[in-house]
Scaffold this motif. Structure first.
Motif, PDB file in Angstrom:
ATOM      1  N   ASN A 115      20.066  30.371  70.771  1.00  0.00           N
ATOM      2  CA  ASN A 115      18.679  30.516  70.058  1.00  0.00           C
ATOM      3  C   ASN A 115      19.101  29.448  68.712  1.00  0.00           C
ATOM      4  O   ASN A 115      19.893  29.437  68.083  1.00  0.00           O
ATOM      5  N   ASN A 116      18.251  28.305  69.021  1.00  0.00           N
ATOM      6  CA  ASN A 116      18.335  27.177  67.943  1.00  0.00           C
ATOM      7  C   ASN A 116      17.215  27.484  66.943  1.00  0.00           C
ATOM      8  O   ASN A 116      17.047  26.303  66.078  1.00  0.00           O
ATOM      9  N   THR A 117      16.275  28.336  66.928  1.00  0.00           N
ATOM     10  CA  THR A 117      15.081  28.633  66.006  1.00  0.00           C
ATOM     11  C   THR A 117      15.178  29.914  65.418  1.00  0.00           C
ATOM     12  O   THR A 117      15.374  31.029  66.139  1.00  0.00           O
ATOM     13  N   TYR A 118      15.000  30.068  64.082  1.00  0.00           N
ATOM     14  CA  TYR A 118      15.044  31.252  63.655  1.00  0.00           C
ATOM     15  C   TYR A 118      13.708  31.655  63.250  1.00  0.00           C
ATOM     16  O   TYR A 118      13.027  31.099  62.369  1.00  0.00           O
ATOM     17  N   TYR A 119      12.940  32.784  63.856  1.00  0.00           N
ATOM     18  CA  TYR A 119      11.713  32.934  63.761  1.00  0.00           C
ATOM     19  C   TYR A 119      11.392  34.017  62.533  1.00  0.00           C
ATOM     20  O   TYR A 119      12.107  34.780  62.633  1.00  0.00           O
ATOM     21  N   VAL A 120      10.390  33.876  61.672  1.00  0.00           N
ATOM     22  CA  VAL A 120      10.044  34.599  60.640  1.00  0.00           C
ATOM     23  C   VAL A 120       8.475  35.024  60.891  1.00  0.00           C
ATOM     24  O   VAL A 120       7.658  34.295  61.200  1.00  0.00           O
ATOM     25  N   VAL A 121       8.251  36.510  60.850  1.00  0.00           N
ATOM     26  CA  VAL A 121       6.829  37.018  60.639  1.00  0.00           C
ATOM     27  C   VAL A 121       6.541  37.550  59.225  1.00  0.00           C
ATOM     28  O   VAL A 121       7.516  37.746  58.387  1.00  0.00           O
ATOM     29  N   GLY A 122       5.260  37.536  59.020  1.00  0.00           N
ATOM     30  CA  GLY A 122       4.963  38.039  57.797  1.00  0.00           C
ATOM     31  C   GLY A 122       5.562  39.585  57.635  1.00  0.00           C
ATOM     32  O   GLY A 122       5.766  40.350  58.411  1.00  0.00           O
ATOM     33  N   SER A 123       6.118  39.916  56.416  1.00  0.00           N
ATOM     34  CA  SER A 123       7.006  41.137  56.273  1.00  0.00           C
ATOM     35  C   SER A 123       7.143  41.297  54.894  1.00  0.00           C
ATOM     36  O   SER A 123       7.219  40.257  53.925  1.00  0.00           O
ATOM     37  N   SER A 124       7.150  42.644  54.333  1.00  0.00           N
ATOM     38  CA  SER A 124       7.217  43.007  52.945  1.00  0.00           C
ATOM     39  C   SER A 124       8.987  43.102  52.555  1.00  0.00           C
ATOM     40  O   SER A 124       9.188  43.317  51.473  1.00  0.00           O
ATOM     41  N   LEU A 125       9.528  42.944  53.683  1.00  0.00           N
ATOM     42  CA  LEU A 125      10.962  42.642  53.618  1.00  0.00           C
ATOM     43  C   LEU A 125      11.766  41.422  53.451  1.00  0.00           C
ATOM     44  O   LEU A 125      11.109  40.459  53.927  1.00  0.00           O
ATOM     45  N   ALA A 126      12.829  41.411  52.654  1.00  0.00           N
ATOM     46  CA  ALA A 126      13.567  40.256  52.841  1.00  0.00           C
ATOM     47  C   ALA A 126      14.682  40.580  53.455  1.00  0.00           C
ATOM     48  O   ALA A 126      15.259  41.851  53.926  1.00  0.00           O
ATOM     49  N   GLU A 127      15.418  39.724  53.979  1.00  0.00           N
ATOM     50  CA  GLU A 127      16.657  39.754  54.688  1.00  0.00           C
ATOM     51  C   GLU A 127      17.850  38.978  54.481  1.00  0.00           C
ATOM     52  O   GLU A 127      17.557  37.577  54.056  1.00  0.00           O
ATOM     53  N   ILE A 128      19.075  39.405  54.752  1.00  0.00           N
ATOM     54  CA  ILE A 128      20.243  38.459  54.823  1.00  0.00           C
ATOM     55  C   ILE A 128      20.892  38.585  56.215  1.00  0.00           C
ATOM     56  O   ILE A 128      20.905  39.544  56.646  1.00  0.00           O
ATOM     57  N   VAL A 129      21.023  37.544  56.659  1.00  0.00           N
ATOM     58  CA  VAL A 129      21.362  37.430  58.189  1.00  0.00           C
ATOM     59  C   VAL A 129      22.719  36.683  58.412  1.00  0.00           C
ATOM     60  O   VAL A 129      22.893  35.461  57.415  1.00  0.00           O
ATOM     61  N   PHE A 130      23.617  37.264  59.266  1.00  0.00           N
ATOM     62  CA  PHE A 130      24.883  36.431  59.433  1.00  0.00           C
ATOM     63  C   PHE A 130      25.017  36.100  60.789  1.00  0.00           C
ATOM     64  O   PHE A 130      24.580  37.062  61.727  1.00  0.00           O
ATOM     65  N   ALA A 131      25.079  34.799  61.447  1.00  0.00           N
ATOM     66  CA  ALA A 131      24.859  34.560  62.790  1.00  0.00           C
ATOM     67  C   ALA A 131      26.349  34.201  63.345  1.00  0.00           C
ATOM     68  O   ALA A 131      27.160  33.295  62.778  1.00  0.00           O
TER      69      ALA A 131
END
Length: 257
Positions: free
Chosen positions: A32-48
């Motif tokens: 996966n070379n693209t990180y997709y984001v959709v409308g959300s009331s949540l924030a995220e921390i992500v580790f790849a």
């Protein structure tokens, strides 16, 4: 793709929605070379990572803010993600900053947290299991709760009222109920949720739609149940939040499961 969620501890449950793990099949799929984001009331921390084994390499970490817009970000190709999703109103509680500072942001964790982010990256890279990494994240957020934080109990009640109504609360009635002018209510609400009240309501209503599918196959029924005026309004809103029309979005989701 395999997606798993883990509920937070009792101490964190009001602020953190869930921890999550997502893994793609390395032999069968492209990275996966693209990180997709959709409308959300949540924030995220992500580790790849580039895989889901002890020998897999850590690639990057990022913090993604809450948003009402779909977006795509180029990243280093990954096959394995570990993340935590927390409510936008948790941002002042955890980081002692207005929620607006993370609205629609996507940035390296080390840029947002400085040395703390660098240390988290190093610990994540050295950990030997997903369980250890989830516990690490949980302990980190618990430590944040012991530090000074911004609070606004009145607005927290208003935010929860909108969530409980699936985004169908009357905003003017809420501001009157809490004894605030519309201007005061909007300013304080935005500081703690990252959205103005009407946009937050729209995002919560969209999330309600996502949660309801696949309980019904009728998109029209979903739209009316969630307060949309008509199918066209529902489709336009859905495309703004996801970048897709409803059928294409759910077809894509099914292909990835």
């Amino acid at each position: 793709m395999k997606y798993t969620t883990i509920l937070p501890s009792e101490e964190l449950k009001d602020l953190i929605s869930h921890f999550w793990v997502c893994t793609w099949d390395v032999p069968l799929e492209k990275p996966n070379n693209t990180y997709y984001v959709v409308g959300s009331s949540l924030a995220e921390i992500v580790f790849a990572f580039n895989g889901n084994s002890k020998s897999s390499s850590f690639l990057f970490s990022a913090i993604q803010g809450h948003t009402h817009l779909a977006n795509q970000y180029p990243v280093e190709g990954f096959y394995h993600l570990i993340g935590v999703s927390f409510h936008s109103y948790a941002i002042p509680c955890f980081f002692n900053i207005p929620a607006t500072e993370l609205n629609e942001k996507f940035m390296p964790l080390s840029k947002f947290l400085g040395n703390e982010g660098t240390m988290l990256n190093e610990k994540f890279a050295m950990a030997s299991s997903t369980e250890e990494r989830i516990n690490m994240l949980s302990d980190y957020f618990k430590s944040l709760l012991r530090q000074p934080k911004m609070e606004d109990q009145l607005i927290m009640k208003a935010i929860k009222a909108i969530k409980n109504s699936n985004g169908n609360s009357k905003i003017e009635a809420l501001s009157q109920e809490f004894g605030l002018s519309q201007k005061q209510f909007n300013r304080r609400f935005k500081e703690f949720s990252g959205f103005n009240p009407k946009t937050y309501s729209r995002v919560i209503r969209f999330e309600s739609v996502i949660k309801q599918h696949p309980t019904t196959s009728s998109l029209t029924e979903i739209a009316y149940e969630n307060g949309y005026f008509d199918q066209a309004h529902f489709n336009n809103e859905f495309k703004l939040f996801t970048g897709f029309n409803p059928k294409d979005f759910w077809n894509l989701s099914e292909q990835n499961n």
